[in-house]
Design a protein around this motif. Structure first.
Motif, short mmCIF file in Angstrom:
data_model
loop_
_atom_site.label_atom_id
_atom_site.label_comp_id
_atom_site.label_asym_id
_atom_site.label_seq_id
_atom_site.Cartn_x
_atom_site.Cartn_y
_atom_site.Cartn_z
N HIS A 145 0.83 -1.21 0.00
CA HIS A 145 0.00 0.00 0.00
C HIS A 145 0.87 1.26 0.00
CE1 HIS A 145 -3.32 2.72 0.88
NE2 HIS A 145 -2.58 3.24 1.86
N SER A 163 2.51 1.80 -3.29
CA SER A 163 1.55 2.21 -4.32
C SER A 163 1.10 3.66 -4.11
CB SER A 163 0.35 1.26 -4.35
OG SER A 163 -0.33 1.23 -3.11
N TRP A 168 -5.19 -12.03 -4.04
CA TRP A 168 -5.28 -10.65 -4.52
C TRP A 168 -5.05 -10.61 -6.03
CZ3 TRP A 168 -1.40 -7.92 -0.65
CH2 TRP A 168 -1.93 -7.96 0.64
N MET A 206 -8.14 -9.57 -8.44
CA MET A 206 -8.01 -8.20 -8.92
C MET A 206 -7.70 -8.14 -10.42
SD MET A 206 -5.96 -6.55 -5.67
CE MET A 206 -5.81 -4.89 -6.34
N ASN A 216 -2.20 -0.38 -8.33
CA ASN A 216 -2.87 0.04 -7.09
C ASN A 216 -2.70 1.53 -6.85
OD1 ASN A 216 -3.94 -2.38 -5.35
ND2 ASN A 216 -2.08 -3.12 -6.32
N LEU A 238 -3.34 0.15 -2.41
CA LEU A 238 -3.91 -1.19 -2.26
C LEU A 238 -5.12 -1.21 -1.34
CD1 LEU A 238 -3.80 -4.29 -2.65
CD2 LEU A 238 -2.15 -4.38 -0.75
N LEU A 260 -8.18 0.23 -3.17
CA LEU A 260 -8.75 -0.65 -4.18
C LEU A 260 -9.51 -1.81 -3.56
CD1 LEU A 260 -6.94 0.92 -6.25
CD2 LEU A 260 -6.65 -1.26 -7.41
N ARG A 261 -9.04 -2.32 -2.44
CA ARG A 261 -9.66 -3.49 -1.83
C ARG A 261 -10.82 -3.12 -0.90
NH1 ARG A 261 -6.47 -5.93 1.73
NH2 ARG A 261 -7.70 -7.83 1.64
#
Length: 479
Positions: free
Chosen positions: A127, A130, A168, A172, A189, A195, A198-199
């Motif tokens: 994360h 990204s 993932w 994804m 991401n 990350l 997005l999740r």
């Protein structure tokens, strides 16, 4: 021969192509759209239930109302009703041995303390990298020469963590973590805010809002904004000839169209299905032949009630399940209760999906139902309760199955992926124009690539490119 020379031809009537055509026509230029399918929308495809109780999205399904500004603006412009993704209740995790357990939404599965700590460490690392990319502060090191799985292992990720990262990668992007560049995953991401964003199913997250009437409602409404007879359906493009000042396009039906500029709005790997003259070369050819589309399928089980929210054991399931088993890696509640539409969407992706896809249809469906039963029955302590779950699971009112990899004009979803070494060598060629040809599509977007927002933004960019050359009123991203 073509009887008229248009200013622009757009190939593909997905969101990126429709947006490009809309902006071009607003600028006072002539533009037509050639679409291979018999419908508009591309990977936005919403299908009504036979009983009349709403629709299901067998393609793109989610957005939000904050950082996906262009899609949200269209929902407001067209009066499209949005509903929040259900996050109330517990999630279910299924381990490699088939054992299941419930855990509250927003927390990690109940691994051992060390494994939870390690999973969250790797999650936070990806994360942070990204977000650094997305904010253009850049990461300290480029990880393009290694796969996502190699990256996790190099950072000391445990086997449990590696297994979760494989999930993932599959859900994804439809590919294995061994097939995708770590840097590509980081940047993918980063284009969506990181990350965790997005999740997330919560505010600002990639899965925060769904469309009551389906995501295709955006495409259908956008198509109505174009001039009459602008869209030509069932016209697969087979050849594109680019000469100074003139592009000639031929379709499989034998029709020929001509224009001064062309915008190609199809997935990058599908360029290989078109004969270009002169042929694509250099970085553009490498991008075309080196990007891949993952295996991606949805099986949507529709029921007469949301039985998973009131299981006999008292477990209030929110409908989100994650599994290390196959074929289903992730399960989501995709109900629209206001319409009496209650559904569970099963994501079948990556290598397990390719194995599953080779089975006859009745065996594919049997495997899905069996796994869904095991997911929910495993949370029940009594045999009688398990039987009640079985009765519910095996009695859907309707079942939808969509294998995007077998869909001729998509061949996978959600967008093309780059393996190790491709991004750093030719990644910039993805959206570069060639002669009179311009290239759009969600994978070419710098924001929310792989999502509807990315598709629309790429269409805005492609339109601006040709408008700047041909003249006309500049329109930018104003809706």
């Amino acid at each position: 021969m073509a009887s008229k020379i248009h200013d622009v031809i757009v190939v593909g009537a997905g969101l990126s192509g429709l947006q490009a055509a809309y902006d071009i026509q607003k600028a006072g230029l002539s533009c037509i759209v050639l679409e291979a399918r018999n419908r508009v929308g591309g990977k936005t495809w919403s299908v009504p239930l036979a009983n009349g109780n709403g629709t299901v999205d067998i393609g793109a399904a989610w957005t939000n109302d904050t950082n996906q500004a262009l899609i949200y603006a269209y929902t407001q412009k067209f009066g499209i009703e949005l509903i929040k993704q259900n996050t109330e209740g517990n999630c279910i995790f299924q381990d490699k041995d088939g054992e299941t357990h419930a855990f509250p939404y927003g927390t990690s599965p109940k691994f051992t303390g060390a494994n939870v700590t390690d999973l969250e460490r790797i999650r936070d690392l990806v994360h942070d990298l990204s977000v650094a990319y997305g904010s253009r502060t850049g990461s300290v090191e480029d990880y393009d020469q290694m796969s996502l799985e190699q990256f996790v292992i190099s950072k000391g990720g445990s086997q449990k963590t590696v297994d979760m990262v494989r999930i993932w990668s599959r859900v994804m992007l439809g590919v294995e973590a061994t097939e995708m560049s770590a840097q590509y995953f980081i940047e993918y991401n980063g284009k969506g805010g990181g990350l965790k964003t997005l999740r997330s199913d919560e505010k600002h997250g990639g899965q925060y809002l769904r469309f009551r009437e389906g995501t295709q409602s955006v495409s259908l409404n956008l198509a109505t904004l174009l001039r009459p007879k602008s869209i030509h359906l069932s016209q697969p493009v087979v050849s594109i000839t680019d000469t100074p000042g003139l592009v000639t396009v031929t379709t499989s039906t034998g029709l020929t169209f001509q224009s001064r500029k062309l915008i190609l709005s199809v997935p990058t790997p599908l360029y290989q299905d078109i004969t270009f003259s002169p042929p694509l070369s250099g970085g553009k050819l490498t991008v075309t032949t080196s990007t891949t589309l993952g295996y991606y399928s949805k099986v949507i089980l529709c029921y007469s009630s949301p039985w998973w929210t009131s299981l006999p054991s008292g477990l209030n399931a929110c409908g989100l399940a994650i599994s290390y088993q196959s074929p289903v890696c992730v399960l989501r509640d995709t109900s629209t209760s206001i319409d009496g539409q209650y559904s569970l969407t099963c994501f079948i992706t990556g290598l397990p999906g390719t194995i599953w896809s080779k089975l006859p249809q009745h065996e594919r469906r049997a495997q899905v139902l069996s796994q869904v039963y095991r997911l929910f029955a495993g949370t029940q302590s009594k045999d009688d309760d398990k039987e009640k779950v079985k009765e519910e699971v095996y009695n859907p009112v309707e079942v939808f199955e969509q294998e995007w990899t077998k869909e001729e004009w998509s061949k996978g979803a959600p967008c093309p992926v780059m393996g190790p070494g491709v991004l750093s060598s030719v990644g910039k060629a993805l959206k570069e124009k060639v002669g009179n040809l311009h290239f759009v599509g969600t994978e070419t977007s710098d924001v929310w690539a792989g999502y509807m927002e990315g598709a629309v933004r790429s269409g805005v960019r492609g339109a601006k490119e040709v408008i700047d050359v041909l003249g006309g009123e500049r329109v930018g991203a104003k809706l």
